[in-house]
Design a protein around this motif. Sequence first.
Motif, PDB file in Angstrom:
ATOM      1  N   ALA A   1      52.118 -40.657  64.334  1.00  0.00           N
ATOM      2  CA  ALA A   1      51.892 -40.710  65.774  1.00  0.00           C
ATOM      3  C   ALA A   1      51.382 -39.359  66.275  1.00  0.00           C
ATOM      4  N   ARG A   2      51.921 -38.276  65.748  1.00  0.00           N
ATOM      5  CA  ARG A   2      51.475 -36.936  66.139  1.00  0.00           C
ATOM      6  C   ARG A   2      50.032 -36.717  65.699  1.00  0.00           C
ATOM      7  N   MET A   3      49.717 -37.091  64.466  1.00  0.00           N
ATOM      8  CA  MET A   3      48.359 -36.887  63.957  1.00  0.00           C
ATOM      9  C   MET A   3      47.346 -37.795  64.663  1.00  0.00           C
ATOM     10  N   ARG A   4      47.779 -38.974  65.071  1.00  0.00           N
ATOM     11  CA  ARG A   4      46.894 -39.841  65.856  1.00  0.00           C
ATOM     12  C   ARG A   4      46.382 -39.100  67.078  1.00  0.00           C
ATOM     13  N   GLU A   5      47.305 -38.428  67.768  1.00  0.00           N
ATOM     14  CA  GLU A   5      46.927 -37.696  68.981  1.00  0.00           C
ATOM     15  C   GLU A   5      46.063 -36.486  68.652  1.00  0.00           C
ATOM     16  N   VAL A   6      46.354 -35.817  67.552  1.00  0.00           N
ATOM     17  CA  VAL A   6      45.520 -34.686  67.124  1.00  0.00           C
ATOM     18  C   VAL A   6      44.096 -35.174  66.860  1.00  0.00           C
ATOM     19  N   TYR A   7      43.954 -36.263  66.115  1.00  0.00           N
ATOM     20  CA  TYR A   7      42.624 -36.783  65.798  1.00  0.00           C
ATOM     21  C   TYR A   7      41.884 -37.235  67.054  1.00  0.00           C
ATOM     22  N   ARG A   8      42.581 -37.873  67.974  1.00  0.00           N
ATOM     23  CA  ARG A   8      41.948 -38.283  69.237  1.00  0.00           C
ATOM     24  C   ARG A   8      41.456 -37.057  70.011  1.00  0.00           C
ATOM     25  N   ARG A   9      42.320 -36.063  70.104  1.00  0.00           N
ATOM     26  CA  ARG A   9      41.999 -34.846  70.853  1.00  0.00           C
ATOM     27  C   ARG A   9      40.823 -34.098  70.206  1.00  0.00           C
ATOM     28  N   GLU A  10      40.759 -34.086  68.895  1.00  0.00           N
ATOM     29  CA  GLU A  10      39.731 -33.337  68.174  1.00  0.00           C
ATOM     30  C   GLU A  10      38.403 -34.084  68.027  1.00  0.00           C
ATOM     31  N   TRP A  11      38.376 -35.373  68.268  1.00  0.00           N
ATOM     32  CA  TRP A  11      37.253 -36.189  67.853  1.00  0.00           C
ATOM     33  C   TRP A  11      35.889 -35.680  68.329  1.00  0.00           C
ATOM     34  N   LEU A  12      35.712 -35.457  69.615  1.00  0.00           N
ATOM     35  CA  LEU A  12      34.396 -35.059  70.115  1.00  0.00           C
ATOM     36  C   LEU A  12      33.961 -33.717  69.542  1.00  0.00           C
ATOM     37  N   HIS A  13      34.889 -32.774  69.475  1.00  0.00           N
ATOM     38  CA  HIS A  13      34.573 -31.468  68.893  1.00  0.00           C
ATOM     39  C   HIS A  13      34.257 -31.616  67.407  1.00  0.00           C
ATOM     40  N   PHE A  14      35.082 -32.363  66.701  1.00  0.00           N
ATOM     41  CA  PHE A  14      34.880 -32.583  65.268  1.00  0.00           C
ATOM     42  C   PHE A  14      33.499 -33.176  65.013  1.00  0.00           C
ATOM     43  N   LYS A  15      33.172 -34.230  65.737  1.00  0.00           N
ATOM     44  CA  LYS A  15      31.882 -34.893  65.550  1.00  0.00           C
ATOM     45  C   LYS A  15      30.734 -33.928  65.843  1.00  0.00           C
ATOM     46  N   SER A  16      30.841 -33.158  66.904  1.00  0.00           N
ATOM     47  CA  SER A  16      29.762 -32.220  67.251  1.00  0.00           C
ATOM     48  C   SER A  16      29.613 -31.127  66.197  1.00  0.00           C
ATOM     49  N   CYS A  17      30.696 -30.768  65.515  1.00  0.00           N
ATOM     50  CA  CYS A  17      30.630 -29.750  64.461  1.00  0.00           C
ATOM     51  C   CYS A  17      29.903 -30.243  63.218  1.00  0.00           C
ATOM     52  N   LEU A  18      29.818 -31.562  63.035  1.00  0.00           N
ATOM     53  CA  LEU A  18      29.169 -32.125  61.850  1.00  0.00           C
ATOM     54  C   LEU A  18      27.702 -32.474  62.067  1.00  0.00           C
ATOM     55  N   VAL A  19      27.303 -32.598  63.312  1.00  0.00           N
ATOM     56  CA  VAL A  19      25.951 -33.061  63.609  1.00  0.00           C
ATOM     57  C   VAL A  19      24.930 -31.988  63.243  1.00  0.00           C
ATOM     58  N   VAL A  20      23.923 -32.415  62.495  1.00  0.00           N
ATOM     59  CA  VAL A  20      22.820 -31.541  62.100  1.00  0.00           C
ATOM     60  C   VAL A  20      21.544 -32.118  62.692  1.00  0.00           C
ATOM     61  N   ARG A  21      20.840 -31.310  63.429  1.00  0.00           N
ATOM     62  CA  ARG A  21      19.568 -31.746  64.007  1.00  0.00           C
ATOM     63  C   ARG A  21      18.446 -31.377  63.033  1.00  0.00           C
ATOM     64  N   ALA A  22      18.331 -32.159  61.992  1.00  0.00           N
ATOM     65  CA  ALA A  22      17.315 -31.899  60.970  1.00  0.00           C
ATOM     66  C   ALA A  22      16.830 -33.229  60.421  1.00  0.00           C
ATOM     67  N   ALA A  23      15.680 -33.186  59.786  1.00  0.00           N
ATOM     68  CA  ALA A  23      15.092 -34.410  59.240  1.00  0.00           C
ATOM     69  C   ALA A  23      15.702 -34.800  57.901  1.00  0.00           C
ATOM     70  N   ASP A  24      16.551 -33.971  57.338  1.00  0.00           N
ATOM     71  CA  ASP A  24      17.140 -34.222  56.019  1.00  0.00           C
ATOM     72  C   ASP A  24      18.234 -35.284  56.137  1.00  0.00           C
ATOM     73  N   ASN A  25      17.965 -36.474  55.626  1.00  0.00           N
ATOM     74  CA  ASN A  25      18.927 -37.573  55.737  1.00  0.00           C
ATOM     75  C   ASN A  25      20.245 -37.278  55.031  1.00  0.00           C
ATOM     76  N   ARG A  26      20.221 -36.358  54.058  1.00  0.00           N
ATOM     77  CA  ARG A  26      21.442 -36.003  53.325  1.00  0.00           C
ATOM     78  C   ARG A  26      22.460 -35.305  54.226  1.00  0.00           C
ATOM     79  N   LEU A  27      22.021 -34.859  55.398  1.00  0.00           N
ATOM     80  CA  LEU A  27      22.914 -34.183  56.344  1.00  0.00           C
ATOM     81  C   LEU A  27      23.285 -35.090  57.521  1.00  0.00           C
ATOM     82  N   SER A  28      22.912 -36.355  57.427  1.00  0.00           N
ATOM     83  CA  SER A  28      23.130 -37.274  58.545  1.00  0.00           C
ATOM     84  C   SER A  28      24.513 -37.932  58.498  1.00  0.00           C
ATOM     85  N   LEU A  29      24.868 -38.524  59.620  1.00  0.00           N
ATOM     86  CA  LEU A  29      26.120 -39.270  59.763  1.00  0.00           C
ATOM     87  C   LEU A  29      25.777 -40.718  60.085  1.00  0.00           C
TER      88      LEU A  29
END
Length: 198
Positions: A156-184
């Motif tokens: 239950a604690r980690m559920r809230e951590v993951y919810r709270r982190e989600w937008l930041h986490f996702k933005s940290c992984l996004v690569v604006r490049a044409a290389d599909n190997r870096l895509s999500l």
Amino acid sequence: MDLLKLVSGTVSAIREEACSLHESVGQTYGKNLPYGFHLCMVADTAMEFCHSVLVDREDVLPLVFGAYFHDSIEDARLTYNDVRKLAARYMDDRQAYMAAEIVYALTNDKGRTREERAGEKYYKGIRETPYAPFIKLCDRFANMSYSFTEGDSSNARMREVYRREWLHFKSCLVVRAADNRLSLPEDLLGRIECLMQE
């Protein structure tokens, strides 16, 4: 994916080696599951969605190896060179290098807190390593799936951590490049979004 059928024997051997490694250091998942449970969740997710990111059929083994061994430096006391030598047992030198780079990129930095261990330098390394953003997303999906479906207080604690982190986490992984190997993969991102709404 037919390609995965062609390498199924090698994938099985990689899985067994990764699960045995984590068992040998006494690592568990949740309250009492073998750590291999988590590794298999990550790798199964990677194999389900890899068609979205693969650019070369020869990359499938490094990608799968990276999924199974993603915690081996951080949690199972392997070095980068250990990982590369292990990978070379299953693939050629180029593939083994790629596999070791994925594992290295997903190894947390030294730090006293969750934020210090997964700071900007950590995410920069992930964004610069082919397939590492995808495997990190698979890892987060596996952890979220487990914490969102199990009912103890730690989850239950980690559920809230993951919810709270989600937008930041996702933005940290996004690569604006044409290389599909870096895509999500959009379908995996969508599955995570649905999970958080349950």
